[in-house]
Design a protein around this motif. Structure first.
Motif, PDB file in Angstrom:
ATOM      1  N   ALA A  24       0.839  -1.199   0.000  1.00  0.00           N
ATOM      2  CA  ALA A  24       0.000   0.000   0.000  1.00  0.00           C
ATOM      3  C   ALA A  24       0.868   1.240   0.000  1.00  0.00           C
ATOM      4  CB  ALA A  24      -0.915   0.009   1.234  1.00  0.00           C
ATOM      5  N   ASP A  25       0.317   2.340  -0.515  1.00  0.00           N
ATOM      6  CA  ASP A  25       0.947   3.642  -0.351  1.00  0.00           C
ATOM      7  C   ASP A  25       0.857   4.044   1.119  1.00  0.00           C
ATOM      8  OD1 ASP A  25       1.560   4.307  -3.140  1.00  0.00           O
ATOM      9  OD2 ASP A  25      -0.605   4.365  -3.402  1.00  0.00           O
ATOM     10  N   VAL A  26       1.872   4.747   1.606  1.00  0.00           N
ATOM     11  CA  VAL A  26       1.955   5.111   3.022  1.00  0.00           C
ATOM     12  C   VAL A  26       2.225   6.610   3.155  1.00  0.00           C
ATOM     13  CG1 VAL A  26       3.204   4.764   5.193  1.00  0.00           C
ATOM     14  CG2 VAL A  26       2.846   2.827   3.633  1.00  0.00           C
ATOM     15  N   GLN A  27       1.379   7.300   3.911  1.00  0.00           N
ATOM     16  CA  GLN A  27       1.638   8.703   4.252  1.00  0.00           C
ATOM     17  C   GLN A  27       1.641   8.859   5.765  1.00  0.00           C
ATOM     18  OE1 GLN A  27       2.958  11.198   3.426  1.00  0.00           O
ATOM     19  NE2 GLN A  27       1.843  13.115   3.558  1.00  0.00           N
ATOM     20  N   ILE A  50      -1.252   7.301  10.207  1.00  0.00           N
ATOM     21  CA  ILE A  50      -0.715   6.773   8.964  1.00  0.00           C
ATOM     22  C   ILE A  50      -1.884   6.518   8.029  1.00  0.00           C
ATOM     23  CG2 ILE A  50       0.431   4.832   7.855  1.00  0.00           C
ATOM     24  CD1 ILE A  50       2.226   4.592  10.195  1.00  0.00           C
ATOM     25  N   GLN A  51      -1.813   7.073   6.843  1.00  0.00           N
ATOM     26  CA  GLN A  51      -2.835   6.801   5.838  1.00  0.00           C
ATOM     27  C   GLN A  51      -2.296   5.768   4.861  1.00  0.00           C
ATOM     28  OE1 GLN A  51      -4.304  10.622   4.285  1.00  0.00           O
ATOM     29  NE2 GLN A  51      -6.037  10.374   5.663  1.00  0.00           N
ATOM     30  N   PHE A  52      -3.123   4.767   4.605  1.00  0.00           N
ATOM     31  CA  PHE A  52      -2.799   3.722   3.643  1.00  0.00           C
ATOM     32  C   PHE A  52      -3.725   3.849   2.442  1.00  0.00           C
ATOM     33  CE2 PHE A  52      -1.746   1.738   7.797  1.00  0.00           C
ATOM     34  CZ  PHE A  52      -0.423   1.402   7.568  1.00  0.00           C
ATOM     35  N   GLU A  53      -3.167   3.766   1.252  1.00  0.00           N
ATOM     36  CA  GLU A  53      -3.999   3.547   0.071  1.00  0.00           C
ATOM     37  C   GLU A  53      -3.663   2.165  -0.466  1.00  0.00           C
ATOM     38  OE1 GLU A  53      -3.886   4.772  -4.383  1.00  0.00           O
ATOM     39  OE2 GLU A  53      -4.791   6.473  -3.304  1.00  0.00           O
ATOM     40  N   PHE A  54      -4.638   1.265  -0.381  1.00  0.00           N
ATOM     41  CA  PHE A  54      -4.441  -0.120  -0.773  1.00  0.00           C
ATOM     42  C   PHE A  54      -4.577  -0.280  -2.283  1.00  0.00           C
ATOM     43  CE2 PHE A  54      -5.931  -0.048   3.596  1.00  0.00           C
ATOM     44  CZ  PHE A  54      -4.994  -0.852   4.234  1.00  0.00           C
ATOM     45  N   ASN A  55      -4.102  -1.401  -2.782  1.00  0.00           N
ATOM     46  CA  ASN A  55      -4.194  -1.663  -4.219  1.00  0.00           C
ATOM     47  C   ASN A  55      -5.616  -1.948  -4.661  1.00  0.00           C
ATOM     48  OD1 ASN A  55      -1.461  -1.342  -4.546  1.00  0.00           O
ATOM     49  ND2 ASN A  55      -0.994  -3.519  -4.452  1.00  0.00           N
ATOM     50  N   ASN A  56      -6.460  -2.399  -3.738  1.00  0.00           N
ATOM     51  CA  ASN A  56      -7.841  -2.746  -4.089  1.00  0.00           C
ATOM     52  C   ASN A  56      -8.695  -2.747  -2.827  1.00  0.00           C
ATOM     53  OD1 ASN A  56      -7.537  -5.547  -2.906  1.00  0.00           O
ATOM     54  ND2 ASN A  56      -6.042  -5.682  -4.566  1.00  0.00           N
TER      55      ASN A  56
END
Length: 480
Positions: free
Chosen positions: A325-328, A370-376
């Motif tokens: 996942a993307d991590v911010q 922490i914000q996650f953007e998952f692949n799906n």
């Protein structure tokens, strides 16, 4: 019988009010969410790796972002006008390119296009690009099929690299074109300089080199990648410290945490501290909107905690479960009432207190989201099961959990997730800083009105979002 800790006591004290969050050591705290505007977008990225690996944004990733954030969906048969309109939507009125002095009076004057009139669909976009120094001349040829080279020449200027391009001497330009694999005789003058800069800056990734060597019409994928790279060059794409599968993600997490301090925001803090004194809320968070991730809502979860070792182990846990996942990282300061009967508080650089009139204190603790953007969306849904199994404390002697797991872990989504209850975020903003306090939905109106009485000129909002069940239980006064 379960040991009564400061956290469980705080949860019980919050129960009659059921507002906000009490952030105590080893406890949960309120965190942020972005206003929800549901949209019909794709719910998965182009690739779904089973194990963490180096991830490169694809044409489909950029296309999804463009559609979600800007409403841009390119047709299969692209014209130059289609691309011009997409670029204009991206750069808006504050492009990196519009700082050039050479634009001068053209920024306030419409050029006399020879092949476009005010009724044409590309007219306003062409004016925007002309006034930003991206288009020159009076012939636009908006109805022409978009060529690969025309797309690159527009993109390199829209990305803000025009001045850099024109510094290229002949030999440096030749080296870049050789890297691409085309003859320096094929492109000449400023066009060659622009192409060379596009290559060296990474605006044109290696995956597009074969198309550039071939030439001809630009495909939708080619155009979407260029648009995505323009967004990235202008800082308008996703804001992240990396991917969970990156080799250096742990170093980046530690670096982000070490350089984060308690958020001061004295003007805003004065308002929400008064809300604490008035028992309007029992806790709040301070955050900085400049750390917003700009992720796609349908794929995003926000996770809050106060211990960086926990975050590192959480990333490792996701990797072990095959989730990338993307991590911010988002710095956060959590404020709450510290009761005098808990004893004299001990201050540290990451934990400060201010005594108030009744002898209690307002405590300020360094935390993070922490914000996650998952692949799906499947990975996003699976996150809940992973946390409940490996990061949710259920007894004092709990084992087989990651470090510093909480009784009530906090994670939430701006869009609906099955099994997640709905609560409200009550938010007050001044400039880049904002304070927020979570509450049950039925209490949101009263908190919003209370904020407005304290700060009638502030930006005050209240909106619903979806939170994990343990935190919802906490808002209802339950200790587990």
């Amino acid at each position: 019988m379960k040991k009564i800790t400061q956290f469980t006591l705080a949860a019980l004290l919050a129960a009659p009010v059921t507002i906000g969050s009490l952030s105590l050591p080893a406890s949960v705290s309120a965190a942020s969410a972005s206003p929800v505007v549901p949209s019909a977008t794709q719910t998965s990225k182009a690739t779904t790796p089973q194990t963490p690996s180096v991830y490169t944004e694809s044409a489909a990733d950029y296309a999804q972002f463009l559609q979600t954030k800007y409403g841009i969906q390119l047709p299969q048969q692209l014209t130059k006008g289609d691309f011009i309109q997409a670029i204009a939507a991206i750069i808006g009125t504050n492009s990196a390119a519009d700082s050039t002095e050479e634009a001068g009076d053209s920024q306030t004057q419409a050029p006399a296009f020879t092949d476009l009139s005010s009724g044409d669909s590309s007219y306003d976009a062409a004016i925007t690009l002309h006034n930003n120094g991206i288009l020159s001349g009076t012939e636009v040829r908006a109805s022409d099929t978009l060529s690969i080279y025309a797309a690159v020449f527009i993109a390199v200027k829209a990305a803000g690299f025009k001045e850099l391009a024109y510094t290229y001497p002949e030999e440096k330009t030749k080296q870049a074109l050789t890297k691409l694999g085309i003859s320096p005789n094929r492109v000449q003058g400023q066009a060659a300089q622009e192409l060379a800069a596009a290559i060296d800056t990474g605006l044109v990734p290696e995956s597009l080199y074969p198309a550039l060597r071939k030439g001809g019409a630009a495909s939708t994928d080619f155009a979407n990648i260029l648009l995505g790279r323009v967004l990235t060059s202008q800082g308008k794409y996703k804001h992240e410290i990396g991917r969970s599968g990156d080799a250096d993600i742990y170093s980046k997490l530690y670096a982000a945490y070490r350089t984060a301090d308690l958020i001061e925001a004295p003007e805003l803090r004065e308002i929400v501290d008064q809300a604490l004194r008035n028992d309007l809320v029992t806790g709040y968070n301070l955050k900085d909107s400049r750390f917003d991730s700009n992720f796609i809502d349908e794929l995003t979860l926000t996770y809050g905690h106060d211990d960086i070792k926990h975050a590192v182990q959480l990333i490792g846990l996701l990797r072990s479960e095959g989730i990338d996942a993307d991590v911010q990282f988002q710095p956060k300061t959590s404020a709450f009432i510290y009761l005098k009967e808990w004893g004299e508080p001990k201050e540290t650089p990451d934990y400060k207190v201010t005594q108030i009139e009744n002898g209690n204190y307002i405590a300020y603790a360094k935390e993070y989201d922490i914000q996650f953007e998952f692949n799906n969306t499947a990975d996003k849904a699976r996150f809940n099961d992973i946390i409940l199994k490996y990061a949710k404390k259920n007894s004092d002697d709990a084992s087989a959990l990651i470090y510093a797991s909480w009784w009530q872990p906090l994670y939430y989504s701006p869009t609906a997730v099955q099994g997640y209850p709905v609560i409200s975020n009550n938010k007050i903003a001044l400039g880049n800083y904002y304070a927020q306090s979570f509450s049950l939905k039925e209490n949101a109106k009263g908190i919003q009105e209370g904020f407005r009485k304290l700060a009638p000129d502030a930006d005050i909002t209240s909106y619903n979002f979806w939170v994990d069940q343990p935190f919802f239980n906490y808002l209802n006064g339950e200790s587990e």
